[in-house]
Design an enzyme around this catalytic site. Structure first.
Site, PDB file in Angstrom:
ATOM      1  N   HIS A  81     -10.257  -0.391   0.118  1.00  0.00           N
ATOM      2  CA  HIS A  81      -8.924  -0.194  -0.460  1.00  0.00           C
ATOM      3  C   HIS A  81      -8.027  -1.555  -0.760  1.00  0.00           C
ATOM      4  CE1 HIS A  81      -7.427  -0.484   3.432  1.00  0.00           C
ATOM      5  NE2 HIS A  81      -6.337  -0.669   3.209  1.00  0.00           N
TER       6      HIS A  81
HETATM    7  C1  UD1 Z   1      -0.924   0.193   2.185  1.00  0.00           C
HETATM    8  C2  UD1 Z   1      -0.815  -1.104   3.169  1.00  0.00           C
HETATM    9  C3  UD1 Z   1      -2.071  -1.727   3.579  1.00  0.00           C
HETATM   10  C4  UD1 Z   1      -2.726  -0.472   4.385  1.00  0.00           C
HETATM   11  C5  UD1 Z   1      -2.931   0.732   3.373  1.00  0.00           C
HETATM   12  C6  UD1 Z   1      -3.640   1.840   3.983  1.00  0.00           C
HETATM   13  C7  UD1 Z   1       1.070  -2.775   2.179  1.00  0.00           C
HETATM   14  C8  UD1 Z   1       1.225  -3.801   1.817  1.00  0.00           C
HETATM   15  N1  UD1 Z   1      -0.188  -2.293   2.239  1.00  0.00           N
HETATM   16  O1  UD1 Z   1      -1.710  -0.399   1.171  1.00  0.00           O
HETATM   17  O2  UD1 Z   1      -1.845  -2.839   4.577  1.00  0.00           O
HETATM   18  O3  UD1 Z   1      -4.208  -0.820   4.898  1.00  0.00           O
HETATM   19  O4  UD1 Z   1      -1.658   0.890   3.093  1.00  0.00           O
HETATM   20  O5  UD1 Z   1      -3.591   2.784   3.258  1.00  0.00           O
HETATM   21  O6  UD1 Z   1       1.994  -2.136   2.949  1.00  0.00           O
HETATM   22  N2  UD1 Z   1      -0.580   6.049  -3.119  1.00  0.00           N
HETATM   23  C9  UD1 Z   1      -0.813   7.462  -3.302  1.00  0.00           C
HETATM   24  N3  UD1 Z   1      -0.440   8.322  -2.281  1.00  0.00           N
HETATM   25  C10 UD1 Z   1      -0.171   8.013  -1.106  1.00  0.00           C
HETATM   26  C11 UD1 Z   1      -0.150   6.681  -0.843  1.00  0.00           C
HETATM   27  C12 UD1 Z   1      -0.488   5.658  -2.060  1.00  0.00           C
HETATM   28  O7  UD1 Z   1      -1.140   8.121  -4.632  1.00  0.00           O
HETATM   29  O8  UD1 Z   1       0.137   8.776  -0.235  1.00  0.00           O
HETATM   30  C13 UD1 Z   1      -1.032   5.237  -4.407  1.00  0.00           C
HETATM   31  C14 UD1 Z   1       0.547   4.364  -4.398  1.00  0.00           C
HETATM   32  O9  UD1 Z   1       1.104   5.135  -5.520  1.00  0.00           O
HETATM   33  C15 UD1 Z   1      -0.369   3.358  -5.280  1.00  0.00           C
HETATM   34  C16 UD1 Z   1      -1.630   2.991  -4.433  1.00  0.00           C
HETATM   35  O10 UD1 Z   1      -1.914   4.038  -3.691  1.00  0.00           O
HETATM   36  O11 UD1 Z   1      -0.714   3.466  -6.426  1.00  0.00           O
HETATM   37  C17 UD1 Z   1      -1.330   1.979  -3.100  1.00  0.00           C
HETATM   38  O12 UD1 Z   1      -0.504   2.486  -2.360  1.00  0.00           O
HETATM   39  P1  UD1 Z   1       0.521   1.439  -1.522  1.00  0.00           P
HETATM   40  O13 UD1 Z   1       1.378   1.959  -0.567  1.00  0.00           O
HETATM   41  O14 UD1 Z   1       1.354   0.480  -2.607  1.00  0.00           O
HETATM   42  O15 UD1 Z   1      -0.487   0.351  -0.832  1.00  0.00           O
HETATM   43  P2  UD1 Z   1      -1.971   0.546  -0.309  1.00  0.00           P
HETATM   44  O16 UD1 Z   1      -2.892  -0.021  -0.922  1.00  0.00           O
HETATM   45  O17 UD1 Z   1      -2.025   2.017   0.378  1.00  0.00           O
END
Ligand code: UD1
Length: 366
Positions: free
Chosen positions: A208
């Site tokens: 991811h």
């Molecule tokens: C975040 C953390 C990372 C961790 C990861 C585990 C930061 C900088 N990064 O990255 O260290 O390893 O979480 O998962 O804080 N999304 C959903 N549903 C959710 C959560 C996220 O659809 O429940 C989507 C978001 O809308 C976004 C993408 O996934 O488009 C990324 O989510 P985001 O929380 O920004 O960062 P991660 O890549 O999950």
């Protein structure tokens, strides 16, 4: 009067760290009152709610509901709401875990209000400033009053940065507390069978990190390697990765439907640990899985140029990998030609009580 501790949870990797801390504090009601705060960075049922159920965490006392967005949106949104909460609720200490955006956002907010901050999983460094987590780690450790470290390399990193010894507390790996508590139950589940796998005869994949998944051509190259591996692989797909795959139609472009790479939705804590425990190998870019596989003695390939968790390489079962090195490393694992790791000191399931002892002492007279 018990001291009020704000315990911050935001994203999936936080929940298994917060759970043992909450439990250890809740067992000392005469001295500590843990208040669980969910900032909302992860909000899907299978990225958040299921972990509260699996880990025996109560519903959050406060839900800030900040949700996703750009880094600035997430960070600023958490800071505005968390500042209001601190001003009305006046916590005695804010405890943060890991390295996600809310870890840094709540630490900075608390420190500016003069509220002591404790960082659990402090001192880890990849020295890779292209990782948002490295920036979060550096900022959090600079301002936190108590730095709870998982291993001696983390202490050393902090010393090199000039941190005084009085702030550094080597307590062990908090995430292993959750694993120790869950491993027997997780082993007995059948999640791997329900996904069509046989014990010891499949690998688990999680990817991811932006550096691996945001560029569709890079992700396609990874899939080309994975579909050629002589082992069934199960890949619970993170929402970030799923979004890139859907937008660029990588499923059909990389022939995933006809391959031995099985895609799944993200799993809960117990089901996922069941998959890991019964697997032959792990391929990941996660931080926590490098540690969990070291504890479980499962070979781990970390698809990154660096790791903030070097002890998983020097003592554990982990190796760094590139797309090009993967096939050779996977062959070595399948041939049984892989190192046997040891579990690092203090990764023993009782890190949370050690942390709570220090916190109680720190708060005396404040
Ligand atoms: C975040 C953390 C990372 C961790 C990861 C585990 C930061 C900088 N990064 O990255 O260290 O390893 O979480 O998962 O804080 N999304 C959903 N549903 C959710 C959560 C996220 O659809 O429940 C989507 C978001 O809308 C976004 C993408 O996934 O488009 C990324 O989510 P985001 O929380 O920004 O960062 P991660 O890549 O999950």
């Amino acid at each position: 009067m018990p001291k009020k501790i704000f315990l911050i949870a935001a994203a999936r990797p936080n929940f298994m760290k917060v759970a043992p801390l909450w439990r250890a504090m809740a067992q000392r009601p005469e001295s500590l009152l843990p208040v669980l705060i969910h900032t909302g960075q992860h909000y899907d049922k299978n990225m958040s709610d299921v972990f509260f159920e699996d880990l025996g965490l109560p519903s959050p006392d406060v839900h800030l509901g900040v949700g996703g967005g750009s880094h600035a949106e997430q960070t600023a949104g958490v800071m505005v709401k968390f500042e209001e909460l601190c001003l009305t609720e006046k916590p005695d200490l804010v405890m943060v875990v890991g390295d996600v955006n809310a870890t840094m956002a709540t630490s900075v907010t608390a420190a500016k209000l003069g509220i002591p901050v404790a960082h659990v999983e402090a001192g880890l460094r990849s020295r890779d400033m292209t990782m948002p987590e490295e920036i979060n780690r550096l900022i959090t450790d600079t301002i936190a009053d108590l730095l709870f470290t998982p291993s001696p390399d983390a202490d050393e990193n902090l010393r090199i940065e000039g941190v005084s010894e009085t702030r550094i507390k080597l307590v062990g790996n908090i995430m292993i507390d959750s694993l120790v508590r869950s491993v027997a139950k997780a082993r007995d589940l059948k999640a791997y069978q329900e996904l069509g796998m046989e014990t010891g005869r499949y690998g688990v994949v999680t990817l991811h990190r932006p550096a691996n998944v945001d560029d569709p051509d890079n992700l396609a190259r990874i899939f080309d390697v994975l579909t050629a591996v002589d082992l069934p692989l199960i890949f619970p797909v993170h929402p970030r990765t799923r979004a890139v795959m859907v937008e660029h139609d990588l499923g059909s472009r990389c022939g995933l439907v006809d391959s031995r790479l099985v895609l799944a939705d993200p799993l809960g804590y117990y089901d996922f640990m069941n998959l890991v425990i019964h697997s032959r190998l792990m391929l990941t870019d996660s931080g926590g899985l490098q540690e969990e596989t070291t504890y479980l003695d499962i070979p781990c390939l970390t698809l990154r140029p660096n790791t903030e968790r070097p002890i998983t390489i020097t003592q554990g079962t982990n190796e760094l990998a590139t797309i090009d090195s993967l096939p050779g490393q996977i062959s070595r694992i399948l041939e049984g030609n892989w190192k046997k790791g040891v579990v690092p000191d203090l990764w023993d399931g009782i890190t949370a009580p050690r942390i709570v002892d220090v916190v109680e002492e720190f708060l005396v007279g404040r």
